[in-house]
Design a protein around this motif. Structure first.
Motif, PDB file in Angstrom:
ATOM      1  N   CYS A  84       0.832  -1.203   0.000  1.00 27.87           N
ATOM      2  CA  CYS A  84       0.000   0.000   0.000  1.00 27.87           C
ATOM      3  C   CYS A  84       0.872   1.260   0.000  1.00 27.87           C
ATOM      4  CB  CYS A  84      -0.919  -0.003   1.226  1.00 27.87           C
ATOM      5  SG  CYS A  84      -1.954   1.461   1.299  1.00 27.87           S
ATOM      6  N   LEU A  85       0.734   2.046  -1.049  1.00 26.34           N
ATOM      7  CA  LEU A  85       1.489   3.302  -1.149  1.00 26.34           C
ATOM      8  C   LEU A  85       0.640   4.485  -0.702  1.00 26.34           C
ATOM      9  CD1 LEU A  85       3.279   2.696  -4.593  1.00 26.34           C
ATOM     10  CD2 LEU A  85       4.048   2.124  -2.284  1.00 26.34           C
ATOM     11  N   GLU A  86      -0.656   4.423  -0.978  1.00 27.79           N
ATOM     12  CA  GLU A  86      -1.570   5.501  -0.582  1.00 27.79           C
ATOM     13  C   GLU A  86      -2.914   4.869  -0.263  1.00 27.79           C
ATOM     14  OE1 GLU A  86      -1.939   9.313  -2.882  1.00 27.79           O
ATOM     15  OE2 GLU A  86      -0.845   8.135  -4.374  1.00 27.79           O
ATOM     16  N   ASN A  87      -3.586   5.408   0.732  1.00 23.06           N
ATOM     17  CA  ASN A  87      -4.966   4.996   0.981  1.00 23.06           C
ATOM     18  C   ASN A  87      -5.686   6.058   1.788  1.00 23.06           C
ATOM     19  OD1 ASN A  87      -7.321   3.610   0.980  1.00 23.06           O
ATOM     20  ND2 ASN A  87      -6.701   2.077   2.493  1.00 23.06           N
ATOM     21  N   SER A  88      -6.405   6.900   1.092  1.00 26.96           N
ATOM     22  CA  SER A  88      -7.171   7.944   1.776  1.00 26.96           C
ATOM     23  C   SER A  88      -8.624   7.941   1.322  1.00 26.96           C
ATOM     24  CB  SER A  88      -6.530   9.314   1.499  1.00 26.96           C
ATOM     25  OG  SER A  88      -6.403   9.526   0.095  1.00 26.96           O
ATOM     26  N   VAL A  89      -9.070   6.830   0.722  1.00 26.26           N
ATOM     27  CA  VAL A  89     -10.458   6.762   0.242  1.00 26.26           C
ATOM     28  C   VAL A  89     -11.395   6.300   1.358  1.00 26.26           C
ATOM     29  CG1 VAL A  89      -9.763   6.246  -2.137  1.00 26.26           C
ATOM     30  CG2 VAL A  89     -10.246   4.369  -0.550  1.00 26.26           C
ATOM     31  N   SER A  90     -12.661   6.582   1.167  1.00 27.48           N
ATOM     32  CA  SER A  90     -13.685   5.981   2.017  1.00 27.48           C
ATOM     33  C   SER A  90     -14.044   4.639   1.388  1.00 27.48           C
ATOM     34  CB  SER A  90     -14.951   6.832   2.033  1.00 27.48           C
ATOM     35  OG  SER A  90     -14.626   8.154   2.377  1.00 27.48           O
TER      36      SER A  90
ATOM     37  N   GLN B   3     -12.216  -1.432   1.829  1.00 26.77           N
ATOM     38  CA  GLN B   3     -11.576  -2.321   2.801  1.00 26.77           C
ATOM     39  C   GLN B   3     -11.179  -3.640   2.141  1.00 26.77           C
ATOM     40  OE1 GLN B   3     -13.851  -3.545   6.281  1.00 26.77           O
ATOM     41  NE2 GLN B   3     -12.241  -2.792   7.652  1.00 26.77           N
ATOM     42  N   ALA B   4     -10.072  -4.187   2.571  1.00 27.94           N
ATOM     43  CA  ALA B   4      -9.613  -5.468   2.043  1.00 27.94           C
ATOM     44  C   ALA B   4     -10.275  -6.611   2.784  1.00 27.94           C
ATOM     45  CB  ALA B   4      -8.098  -5.578   2.165  1.00 27.94           C
ATOM     46  N   VAL B   5     -10.588  -7.659   2.052  1.00 25.45           N
ATOM     47  CA  VAL B   5     -11.192  -8.854   2.627  1.00 25.45           C
ATOM     48  C   VAL B   5     -10.385 -10.041   2.138  1.00 25.45           C
ATOM     49  CG1 VAL B   5     -13.317 -10.185   2.869  1.00 25.45           C
ATOM     50  CG2 VAL B   5     -13.440  -7.721   2.408  1.00 25.45           C
ATOM     51  N   MET B   6     -10.064 -10.953   3.023  1.00 23.45           N
ATOM     52  CA  MET B   6      -9.407 -12.191   2.607  1.00 23.45           C
ATOM     53  C   MET B   6     -10.105 -13.382   3.230  1.00 23.45           C
ATOM     54  SD  MET B   6      -5.444 -11.518   2.021  1.00 23.45           S
ATOM     55  CE  MET B   6      -4.963 -10.177   0.926  1.00 23.45           C
ATOM     56  N   LEU B   7     -10.120 -14.479   2.471  1.00 20.09           N
ATOM     57  CA  LEU B   7     -10.751 -15.726   2.910  1.00 20.09           C
ATOM     58  C   LEU B   7      -9.758 -16.850   2.680  1.00 20.09           C
ATOM     59  CD1 LEU B   7     -13.062 -13.885   1.512  1.00 20.09           C
ATOM     60  CD2 LEU B   7     -14.378 -15.981   1.390  1.00 20.09           C
ATOM     61  N   ASP B   8      -9.775 -17.822   3.577  1.00 23.94           N
ATOM     62  CA  ASP B   8      -8.962 -19.019   3.369  1.00 23.94           C
ATOM     63  C   ASP B   8      -9.770 -19.976   2.491  1.00 23.94           C
ATOM     64  OD1 ASP B   8      -7.535 -21.370   3.470  1.00 23.94           O
ATOM     65  OD2 ASP B   8      -7.227 -21.322   5.648  1.00 23.94           O
ATOM     66  N   GLY B   9      -9.396 -20.078   1.236  1.00 28.36           N
ATOM     67  CA  GLY B   9     -10.136 -20.927   0.296  1.00 28.36           C
ATOM     68  C   GLY B   9     -10.148 -22.388   0.725  1.00 28.36           C
ATOM     69  N   PHE B  10      -9.098 -22.820   1.442  1.00 27.18           N
ATOM     70  CA  PHE B  10      -9.095 -24.207   1.931  1.00 27.18           C
ATOM     71  C   PHE B  10     -10.148 -24.383   3.027  1.00 27.18           C
ATOM     72  CE2 PHE B  10      -4.428 -25.518   0.731  1.00 27.18           C
ATOM     73  CZ  PHE B  10      -4.736 -25.307  -0.599  1.00 27.18           C
TER      74      PHE B  10
ATOM     75  N   ARG C 171      -3.028 -19.255  -4.602  1.00 24.57           N
ATOM     76  CA  ARG C 171      -3.671 -20.507  -5.025  1.00 24.57           C
ATOM     77  C   ARG C 171      -4.449 -21.115  -3.860  1.00 24.57           C
ATOM     78  NH1 ARG C 171       1.080 -23.852  -7.357  1.00 24.57           N
ATOM     79  NH2 ARG C 171      -0.546 -25.272  -8.074  1.00 24.57           N
ATOM     80  N   ARG C 172      -4.493 -20.422  -2.754  1.00 21.33           N
ATOM     81  CA  ARG C 172      -5.234 -20.887  -1.584  1.00 21.33           C
ATOM     82  C   ARG C 172      -6.185 -19.804  -1.086  1.00 21.33           C
ATOM     83  NH1 ARG C 172      -2.548 -22.226   4.369  1.00 21.33           N
ATOM     84  NH2 ARG C 172      -4.503 -21.955   5.521  1.00 21.33           N
ATOM     85  N   LEU C 173      -5.700 -18.599  -0.902  1.00 18.77           N
ATOM     86  CA  LEU C 173      -6.538 -17.528  -0.359  1.00 18.77           C
ATOM     87  C   LEU C 173      -7.323 -16.843  -1.469  1.00 18.77           C
ATOM     88  CD1 LEU C 173      -4.924 -17.960   2.196  1.00 18.77           C
ATOM     89  CD2 LEU C 173      -4.893 -15.482   2.509  1.00 18.77           C
ATOM     90  N   LEU C 174      -8.515 -16.404  -1.121  1.00 20.24           N
ATOM     91  CA  LEU C 174      -9.292 -15.537  -2.004  1.00 20.24           C
ATOM     92  C   LEU C 174      -9.180 -14.136  -1.438  1.00 20.24           C
ATOM     93  CD1 LEU C 174     -12.371 -17.903  -1.992  1.00 20.24           C
ATOM     94  CD2 LEU C 174     -10.771 -17.595  -3.864  1.00 20.24           C
ATOM     95  N   HIS C 175      -9.074 -13.169  -2.301  1.00 22.14           N
ATOM     96  CA  HIS C 175      -9.101 -11.798  -1.815  1.00 22.14           C
ATOM     97  C   HIS C 175     -10.244 -11.058  -2.486  1.00 22.14           C
ATOM     98  CE1 HIS C 175      -6.482 -11.659  -5.335  1.00 22.14           C
ATOM     99  NE2 HIS C 175      -6.591 -10.341  -5.405  1.00 22.14           N
ATOM    100  N   ALA C 176     -10.687 -10.017  -1.828  1.00 26.85           N
ATOM    101  CA  ALA C 176     -11.843  -9.247  -2.280  1.00 26.85           C
ATOM    102  C   ALA C 176     -11.628  -7.829  -1.788  1.00 26.85           C
ATOM    103  CB  ALA C 176     -13.120  -9.831  -1.683  1.00 26.85           C
ATOM    104  N   ARG C 177     -12.430  -6.914  -2.279  1.00 30.47           N
ATOM    105  CA  ARG C 177     -12.379  -5.576  -1.693  1.00 30.47           C
ATOM    106  C   ARG C 177     -13.767  -4.970  -1.795  1.00 30.47           C
ATOM    107  NH1 ARG C 177      -9.892  -2.840  -6.618  1.00 30.47           N
ATOM    108  NH2 ARG C 177     -11.804  -2.259  -7.656  1.00 30.47           N
ATOM    109  N   ASP C 178     -14.042  -4.111  -0.841  1.00 30.98           N
ATOM    110  CA  ASP C 178     -15.279  -3.343  -0.886  1.00 30.98           C
ATOM    111  C   ASP C 178     -15.143  -2.266  -1.956  1.00 30.98           C
ATOM    112  OD1 ASP C 178     -16.137  -4.849   1.245  1.00 30.98           O
ATOM    113  OD2 ASP C 178     -15.631  -3.335   2.755  1.00 30.98           O
ATOM    114  N   ALA C 179     -16.284  -1.785  -2.445  1.00 30.07           N
ATOM    115  CA  ALA C 179     -16.259  -0.643  -3.359  1.00 30.07           C
ATOM    116  C   ALA C 179     -15.709   0.564  -2.615  1.00 30.07           C
ATOM    117  CB  ALA C 179     -17.671  -0.351  -3.866  1.00 30.07           C
TER     118      ALA C 179
END
Lengths: 418, 418
Positions: B239-245, B248-255, B359-367
């Motif tokens: 992460c170099l910059e993050n000032s947005v509303s 948020q990052a979301v991660m899931l263990d696909g296993f 190859r194991r975790l899924l990642h997602a992000r909120d709008a």
């Protein structure tokens, strides 16, 4: 005025080679009749998630935005018909939306009549060696100066890509012998795969070699980097200098060797498709290990890759009771690797560049005398994905021309009526 | 004076933790008794090709030069004994050569007592999400300034590598926010894997996005590049910059998701381990396609990878009669991907860097709202091979210290005899 054909859920071009002549449906299936007699069925849920409208696909990226599991119920077909453009129109309950499907796209994605969507892009033709054989050889004209992704580039690439996909090997001739030229050639296919040997590696005798490749000794037939889970799908070697005595290049079709073994010693073949050998590099600062059979079949029993490199095997760590059988099978393979019937031999001329499937072909070289001159090959790796993508794009460009030609036809003035 | 221990056929360090107390043989097997009661057997042919002498291994590279099939007959054992250094000495017929084996190396490569040489380097621990969960978080001190391949570097890397190998995820904190810093971090593990998105890619909203990642919309849980035969084993996001509303990052263990599905809907699990989905990118200039189940088990039935990304799937082109079942299973999976029990949520702070198994975790992000500020992540990929190699080297450094300590002991003055 005719309505225009609907969008497709991709950036591809789908010529309309056949018209839909009749359509019928029940709640879960649409059945199409085509003008050549073919009958194709499509599931309601399949149609729903492969629609190209803005509720299904992000129009900016054409990537899917629909999550099927958020629908209130299973998508069912309420009604359907063919519109004046020739498109299939499907009313989907319970969303009460109407979706239109492009007939060229539907015809291509006719999974009801597709035997195997995973067949190779170009048929695989195995080959033997012998003194009269030489690699498919093409002049390299155009590889350095055509516009990327142009029709001219597609014409230059096509025969080379087909030789690599079909026979596993092509030789380009007449390239400059500037170091780094290789990167420009490779990037016409796709991004280079870097390894611990770098992005471009130099095959020449070194004082402190970290691989037998960097000596002047003979190398037995092998694939590169079998110590990786996914060993490189393509290898490129570009000859910058070659004035040594000896050092002739040898290549073998590993699939042909495997097929011969299957025919002549089926027990050994079977053993080599099953035993998990340990591949391991021996290096001061890296420690790659992978376990694999030497002959890898896919889930359909087709040859997928060979993993053969005596000097990159670690100690076999398999079922104790299989060890003697594993070594017997290994020796049956090793004997064949030395038989002249498989060996394609050639001498690199400066400016030659070979591209070969490193998961299918084995390469070897004769010993050379380091004092007799200079031998310098520059090499790099790509993945099989890259050549497949590039070849699909070449095919897409051909389809785009067909679609454009059909559009010209449609927009040409109609015949004057009497 | 004691003879010194023999070389090993590698560059590794093998502490002698146990002594061989007895040895016997027949023509095809050597049987060792160790001082802790263990009994190990080694095949004659296995010993022959894993010798470390100059007829077997090139001393400059420690790569094998022996081709077993060139021997005049199957290697058999003529005699054997333990020498004064504690090494196993084996006389091999019919070559009439004598080979010496290092007891530490033999003990480690005791395939007679090894249950599974392919077990993970670090045990895999699946995890659930929830509001009280956060990633294993480490200060990034040392990643930019320790000497490469030093003991200090090994100490810095160890907890991070173990978190990635075991839990699939680590977060480093406190890095500079200079663009390109990521490359220095990545190269501490191994060479970066370039793709058609470049070597380092920038995740920010773009005007002409070629991926949903480059928009401000929400991204559902996914792996990157499932369209490749081998999708990247590791992903790094800095992460170099993050000032947005939002955003948020979301991660899931696909296993963990797969295991829950196996428990709660075994039919759907089974279907998703079998149906070959078509993964396809939709792009103007590239056309990657790969077919794979969404849940991939290895030949032992263990979870190997997940391939889940709704927006990178092409039209399913599988057995017609499996289509409804395939979609039912897909929806069972999709429902679980939305369940909060799996989701680990966090907000990127500038200077954070996450490394995760793609190859194991899924990642997602909120709008997020593009107008509310800036959000800039820099990313790159590595292969699983690289982290495994790096971790083995870390383990090797530890063994080297043990060997060095034992050497100090041996070279220390002997106790004065009375």
């Amino acid at each position: 005025m005719h309505p225009s054909l609907p969008a497709t859920p991709d950036y591809d071009a789908w010529p309309v080679t056949h018209q839909i002549t009749d359509v019928s449906h029940d709640a879960r299936l649409v059945t199409l009749h085509w003008d050549d007699g073919r009958i194709s069925r499509y599931h309601s849920v399949w149609l729903r998630e492969n629609a190209a409208d803005d509720s299904t696909v992000n129009p900016a990226t054409r990537e899917r935005i629909l999550d099927l599991s958020t629908l209130s119920a299973w998508p069912e077909i309420d009604n359907c018909h063919i519109d004046a453009s020739g498109a299939l129109v499907v009313g989907i309950a319970p969303e009460a939306i109407e979706l239109r499907f492009h007939p060229g796209w539907l015809r291509y994605h006719d999974y009801d009549n597709t035997i195997d969507d995973r067949q190779p892009l170009v048929p695989v033709t195995t080959w033997l060696g012998g003194p009269e054989q030489s690699p498919v050889t093409l002049e390299a004209d155009g590889w350095l100066d055509t516009t990327p992704d142009s029709r001219e580039e597609a014409e230059v690439l096509t025969p080379a890509l087909e030789a690599i996909l079909g026979r596993g090997l092509v030789r380009l001739r007449g390239l400059p012998t500037e170091p780094g030229t290789l990167a420009h050639i490779a990037e016409r296919i796709g991004p280079i795969r870097s390894t611990n040997f770098g992005t471009l590696f130099n095959v020449k005798a070194k004082h402190d070699p970290d691989s037998n490749a960097y000596t002047s000794i003979a190398l037995p037939p092998h694939v590169d980097l079998p110590t990786r889970e996914y060993h490189p799908g393509l290898q490129l070697l570009h000859c910058l200098e070659n004035s040594v005595s000896g050092g002739q290049a040898v290549m073998l079709d590993g699939f042909a060797v495997a097929e011969a073994l299957r025919e002549e010693d089926p027990d050994a073949f079977d053993t080599l498709t099953r035993v998990q050998w340990r591949f391991a590099n021996t290096s001061r600062n890296t420690d790659y290990v992978w376990h694999s059979p030497m002959i890898v079949l896919d889930d359909r029993g087709q040859l997928e890759e060979v993993r053969i490199a005596d000097f990159l095997r670690g100690p076999l760590m398999t079922n104790f009771d299989e060890v003697d059988a594993a070594y017997r099978a290994l020796m049956a393979l090793q004997q064949r690797l030395r038989q002249p019937r498989f060996a394609l031999r050639f001498t690199y001329a400066p400016g030659d560049l070979v591209i070969f499937d490193n998961r299918r072909l084995l390469h070897a070289r004769d010993a050379f005398s380091g004092d007799s001159g200079h031998r310098w090959l520059q090499g790099c790796y790509l993945e099989r994905d890259e050549i497949r993508s590039r070849y699909r794009i070449v095919q897409r460009r051909r389809r785009e021309q067909l679609v454009a030609a059909a559009g010209d036809e449609l927009s040409a003035p109609a015949h004057a009526e009497p």
